[in-house]
Design an enzyme around this catalytic site. Structure first.
Site, short mmCIF file in Angstrom:
data_model
loop_
_atom_site.label_atom_id
_atom_site.label_comp_id
_atom_site.label_asym_id
_atom_site.label_seq_id
_atom_site.Cartn_x
_atom_site.Cartn_y
_atom_site.Cartn_z
N HIS A 56 5.91 0.67 78.29
CA HIS A 56 7.14 0.33 77.58
C HIS A 56 7.02 0.43 76.06
O HIS A 56 7.91 0.92 75.39
CB HIS A 56 7.61 -1.08 77.95
CG HIS A 56 7.87 -1.23 79.41
ND1 HIS A 56 6.87 -1.57 80.29
CD2 HIS A 56 9.00 -1.07 80.14
CE1 HIS A 56 7.37 -1.62 81.51
NE2 HIS A 56 8.66 -1.31 81.45
N GLU A 66 1.52 -5.78 77.28
CA GLU A 66 1.05 -4.45 76.85
C GLU A 66 0.23 -4.54 75.56
O GLU A 66 -0.75 -3.79 75.39
CB GLU A 66 2.23 -3.48 76.75
CG GLU A 66 2.82 -3.23 78.14
CD GLU A 66 3.85 -2.12 78.22
OE1 GLU A 66 4.04 -1.37 77.24
OE2 GLU A 66 4.48 -1.99 79.29
N ARG A 105 26.68 -23.92 76.13
CA ARG A 105 27.81 -23.39 75.37
C ARG A 105 28.93 -23.11 76.37
O ARG A 105 28.77 -22.28 77.26
CB ARG A 105 27.43 -22.10 74.63
CG ARG A 105 26.58 -22.32 73.41
CD ARG A 105 26.43 -21.04 72.60
NE ARG A 105 25.90 -21.30 71.27
CZ ARG A 105 24.62 -21.22 70.94
NH1 ARG A 105 23.72 -20.86 71.84
NH2 ARG A 105 24.24 -21.48 69.70
N ARG A 112 23.95 -27.22 66.02
CA ARG A 112 24.83 -27.47 67.16
C ARG A 112 25.50 -28.83 67.12
O ARG A 112 26.46 -29.07 67.84
CB ARG A 112 24.03 -27.31 68.47
CG ARG A 112 23.45 -25.93 68.69
CD ARG A 112 24.49 -24.91 69.08
NE ARG A 112 25.30 -25.30 70.21
CZ ARG A 112 24.93 -25.21 71.50
NH1 ARG A 112 23.74 -24.76 71.80
NH2 ARG A 112 25.76 -25.58 72.47
N1 URA Z 1 19.08 -18.46 69.06
C1 URA Z 1 19.37 -19.18 70.16
O1 URA Z 1 18.82 -18.95 71.23
N2 URA Z 1 20.30 -20.15 70.04
C2 URA Z 1 20.96 -20.42 68.91
O2 URA Z 1 21.82 -21.30 68.86
C3 URA Z 1 20.64 -19.64 67.77
C4 URA Z 1 19.68 -18.67 67.88
#
Ligand code: URA
Length: 253
Positions: A7, A79, A167, A222
């Site tokens: 790869h 790899e 989310r 978040r």
């Molecule tokens: N990367 C992620 O996996 N989540 C986020 O909220 C931001 C970057």
């Protein structure tokens, strides 16, 4: 001509004896990282895997992207290990879930919650995803040296960006019961952040007798907002790259 891996399309000779790899997720970061070292030279580009070789402290280093998520990461690590790499520094981005962590801060992962699938192909479920202690210390030293705000702690590594990181803003607005209120649970347990590759990297490294550490730049907070600003991403990536490169330099001596 020596044989190329399936790869990454790299041969043993390409690595010029490199034992240390800097592994960002994004192929777009590879050249930026390589150009912070000396004697940077492009090696290959295939799918999500872009590779350059360069020098730090007079020693060869390989810079190769992992792509997004555990499965793609596991191919890159396997790899590179086939070609003689033993030490891995991941440079990534992340979403913070603790209110005291700001966009632009650095998270240095001590251990990861295994919300991935690929790590289960290397070690059993009871096995922890833990960073290499000495490499992690070099990341802390580098972040201090660069005068950045950093946090050391537990990361949650999810196979998915959307449901696994709770989310709901996806097409149907649903997540499986397993992920409902999961963000709150991880917060209560002191988890700092979400990302998508570190648990696989740490478990695979332990299983294969390799060393790995992870530096993650915070691009989303978040607890306050879902918005991710492009200018912030650029600046945060620049900081995470500086820490990763400085740590690699310290580690190589
Ligand atoms: N990367 C992620 O996996 N989540 C986020 O909220 C931001 C970057």
């Amino acid at each position: 001509m020596s044989k190329k891996t399936m790869h990454l399309r790299l041969s043993h000779a390409d690595l010029n004896g490199a034992h240390l790899a800097i592994v960002p997720g994004d192929p777009g970061r590879v050249e930026r990282i390589a150009r912070m070292c000396s004697h940077a030279r492009q090696l290959s580009e295939h799918r999500e895997y872009h590779a350059w070789v360069a020098e730090l402290s007079g020693k060869s280093v390989i810079i190769c992207s992992t792509g997004i998520g555990g499965p793609a990461t596991s191919i890159c690590i396997e790899e590179l290990a086939q070609l003689g790499v033993r030490d891995f520094i991941r440079i990534g981005t992340t979403g913070a879930i603790q209110p005291h962590i700001a966009v632009g801060d650095m998270v240095i992962t001590q251990a990861s919650v295994r919300l991935d699938g690929a790590s289960y192909h290397f070690v059993p479920p009871e096995f922890p995803a833990v960073a290499d202690h000495f490499m992690t210390n070099t990341l802390v030293e580098a972040a201090k040296f660069l005068n950045l705000t950093w946090h050391v702690g537990i990361t949650a590594s999810s196979d998915t960006f959307y449901p696994g990181q709770e989310r709901y803003d996806t097409y149907r607005g649903v997540v499986l019961p397993r992920f409902e209120n999961s963000l709150k649970l991880w917060q209560q347990l002191g988890v700092l952040n979400y990302e998508m590759e570190t648990a696989t990297l740490f478990c695979q490294a332990r299983a294969l007798g390799l060393h790995a550490a992870s530096i993650l730049g915070v691009i989303a907070q978040r607890t306050s907002s879902e918005s991710i600003e492009e200018a912030q991403i650029q600046e945060t990536e620049r900081r995470a790259i500086s820490v990763g490169v400085k740590a690699a330099q310290l580690y190589l001596g």
